[in-house]
Design a protein around this motif. Structure first.
Motif, short mmCIF file in Angstrom:
data_model
loop_
_atom_site.label_atom_id
_atom_site.label_comp_id
_atom_site.label_asym_id
_atom_site.label_seq_id
_atom_site.Cartn_x
_atom_site.Cartn_y
_atom_site.Cartn_z
N ASP A 357 0.85 -1.19 0.00
CA ASP A 357 0.00 0.00 0.00
C ASP A 357 0.89 1.24 0.00
O ASP A 357 2.01 1.23 0.51
CB ASP A 357 -0.89 0.02 1.25
CG ASP A 357 -1.95 -1.06 1.23
OD1 ASP A 357 -2.32 -1.49 0.12
OD2 ASP A 357 -2.41 -1.46 2.31
N THR A 359 1.61 4.60 1.58
CA THR A 359 1.29 5.28 2.82
C THR A 359 1.69 6.74 2.75
O THR A 359 2.68 7.11 2.10
CB THR A 359 1.99 4.60 4.01
OG1 THR A 359 3.41 4.58 3.77
CG2 THR A 359 1.49 3.17 4.18
N LYS A 364 -3.74 6.17 3.35
CA LYS A 364 -3.03 5.28 2.44
C LYS A 364 -3.81 5.15 1.15
O LYS A 364 -5.01 5.39 1.09
CB LYS A 364 -2.81 3.90 3.06
CG LYS A 364 -4.09 3.07 3.20
CD LYS A 364 -3.79 1.67 3.71
CE LYS A 364 -5.06 0.83 3.77
NZ LYS A 364 -4.79 -0.55 4.24
N ASP A 366 -4.56 2.24 -1.63
CA ASP A 366 -4.50 0.78 -1.70
C ASP A 366 -3.57 0.30 -2.81
O ASP A 366 -3.53 0.87 -3.90
CB ASP A 366 -5.91 0.22 -1.91
CG ASP A 366 -5.94 -1.28 -1.76
OD1 ASP A 366 -5.80 -1.97 -2.78
OD2 ASP A 366 -6.08 -1.75 -0.63
N TYR A 433 3.01 10.13 -0.87
CA TYR A 433 2.67 8.75 -0.59
C TYR A 433 3.69 7.85 -1.26
O TYR A 433 4.10 8.10 -2.40
CB TYR A 433 1.27 8.41 -1.12
CG TYR A 433 0.16 9.13 -0.39
CD1 TYR A 433 -0.11 10.47 -0.64
CD2 TYR A 433 -0.60 8.47 0.55
CE1 TYR A 433 -1.12 11.14 0.05
CE2 TYR A 433 -1.61 9.13 1.25
CZ TYR A 433 -1.86 10.46 0.99
OH TYR A 433 -2.85 11.11 1.66
N GLY A 435 5.10 3.61 -1.80
CA GLY A 435 4.96 2.17 -1.64
C GLY A 435 6.20 1.50 -2.20
O GLY A 435 7.00 2.14 -2.92
#
Length: 442
Positions: A357, A359, A364, A366, A433, A435
């Motif tokens: 995910d 974050t 978050k 997906d 974000y 991942g």
């Protein structure tokens, strides 16, 4: 004089409470937000204002809509659900205006068909001001569920509750009068294809005819009967043996190799080798011990087998930014991966990837929202030809980026690339974000 002043004040207080609580079930015939894929459905609802409001229960018709981010998930995928109350049960019944941003909705979506249960959904504390006697706005709530069964999963609007923060903290629950409500959206789930982690190693890469070779295996089904077999190119030889995998899926066995044409050894579950139930071939050569005729000289050279390896042009990718409130595709390109297969045997290879995910600041995105479009190029002269994986979702369960098939003789150099796209929800909180995309070569 005092009682005369207090009575109007009490009436005004009750009116304010009534406006606050009725707002949760009120609304006009508003259009469903853009992008919603579900069908608007009408269903009877029974709403109970807080006792302090002094209002009777509200029985009316709610129009709801269910939309999802993926209508064709695989088992194991996570699906994001949006429940929009398009048309609640009533309008603002008073002349008092309702302030902005006092409504926080929560609710549930009912699952039926191939998978049953409820999905909890919640919305932000966000609403436009509502004038006296005006139409209340629609509101949306989101949540997620994990797909556990293949087949058609039917989604229906469920009960909802509005928490209001105006003068007092109050709740107004609204329940579906005749559950379940009509189906608004259907997703069709398919079985996910598990990643085959079966692999073998040999105690020796060569031997004389009749010698036994140790075969070690990992990733097999616990307790399964595993067949060890020689192969000459793509065909199985008559040399076979069986072993039983341990509780951890590993084994150690021995295979006597007599066939002089043997080029590799495989291990598999079931009646015959397959890419789903078998380990890729491990190279093995039977030494030529034929006597040299009188007056002759036997000349020998050796081509040393190498390894299967990969390298990548970098370890960080910056995807394009998206706007809060709009969301959409955040795009970029995978750093080029170079695969070198210098083993010189019959085994192909597979390069797979899976992602965590994304974050960020208290939220978050997906992993199932990352998709890729793979591409693969083969260097001229390579015995194998690289095949790019299918375009689609990467997710936590993983997907194939590129591969080459098994063959009589495999190997070569290959470059693998992919276009990346992260579907960012419209109202994802601002911020960075990240991942981790993990690539595995086997």
């Amino acid at each position: 004089m005092g009682p005369t002043l207090r009575r109007p004040r009490r009436r005004r207080w009750a009116s304010l409470l009534a406006v606050t609580t009725v707002a949760v079930t009120a609304g006009g015939a508003l259009a469903c937000p853009a992008g919603a894929a579900g069908t608007n459905v009408d269903f009877a609802t029974h709403c109970i204002p807080p006792a302090i409001a002094g209002l009777p229960p509200i029985d009316g018709t709610t129009t709801g809509n269910i939309s999802v981010d993926n209508t064709s998930p695989k088992v194991g995928d996570t699906v994001t659900v949006t429940y929009t109350v398009v048309t609640p049960a009533a309008n603002n019944p008073t002349d008092l205006a309702l302030p902005a941003d006092i409504m926080t909705p929560t609710g549930k979506v009912t699952l039926g068909g191939a998978q049953t249960g409820d999905v909890t959904v919640a919305g932000p504390k966000k609403n436009d001001p509502v004038p006296g006697k005006g139409v209340f706005p629609s509101f949306s709530m989101t949540g997620t569920f994990k797909v556990t069964s293949p087949g058609a999963i039917k989604l229906s609007p469920g009960d909802y509750n509005i928490h209001t923060s105006y003068i007092l903290e109050l709740d107004t629950p609204c329940t579906v009068t005749n559950p379940p409500a009509p189906v608004s959206e259907t997703v069709t789930a398919t079985d996910s294809t598990p990643v085959n982690n079966r692999a073998i190693t040999l105690g020796s890469a060569s031997g004389n005819a009749g010698d036994s070779v140790t075969v070690n295996g990992t990733g097999f089904t616990a307790g399964a009967t595993v067949t060890l077999a020689g192969r000459a190119g793509d065909a199985q030889t008559a040399d076979t043996a069986t072993v039983t995998a341990g509780t951890d899926g590993s084994f150690s066995g021995s295979l006597a190799v007599n066939d002089r044409t043997t080029t590799g050894i495989v291990a598999y579950e079931g009646s015959s080798w397959s890419s789903e139930k078998g380990a890729p071939p491990a190279s093995y050569v039977v030494n030529d011990t034929t006597p040299v005729p009188a007056g002759s000289q036997k000349l020998t050279t050796t081509v040393k087998a190498g390894t299967l390896s990969m390298s990548q042009a970098g370890d960080a990718v910056s995807l394009s930014a998206v706007d809060f409130g709009k969301g959409g595709a955040s795009t970029g390109s995978l750093n080029t991966v170079t695969v070198k297969d210098f083993r010189g045997g019959p085994a192909g290879w597979s390069l797979t990837g899976k992602v965590t995910d994304f974050t960020g600041p208290g939220a978050k995105i997906d992993a199932g929202k990352l998709s890729w479009t793979p591409a693969c190029a083969t260097k001229a002269g390579s015995p194998s030809t690289c095949k790019a994986g299918s375009a689609g979702t990467v997710g936590t369960s993983g997907a194939t980026l590129a591969s080459t098939p098994d063959g009589t003789l495999t190997g070569g150099e290959f470059t693998v690339d992919a276009g990346l796209s992260l579907d960012v929800p419209a109202f994802t909180p601002p911020g960075a974000y990240s991942g981790v995309l993990t690539l595995t070569l086997s």
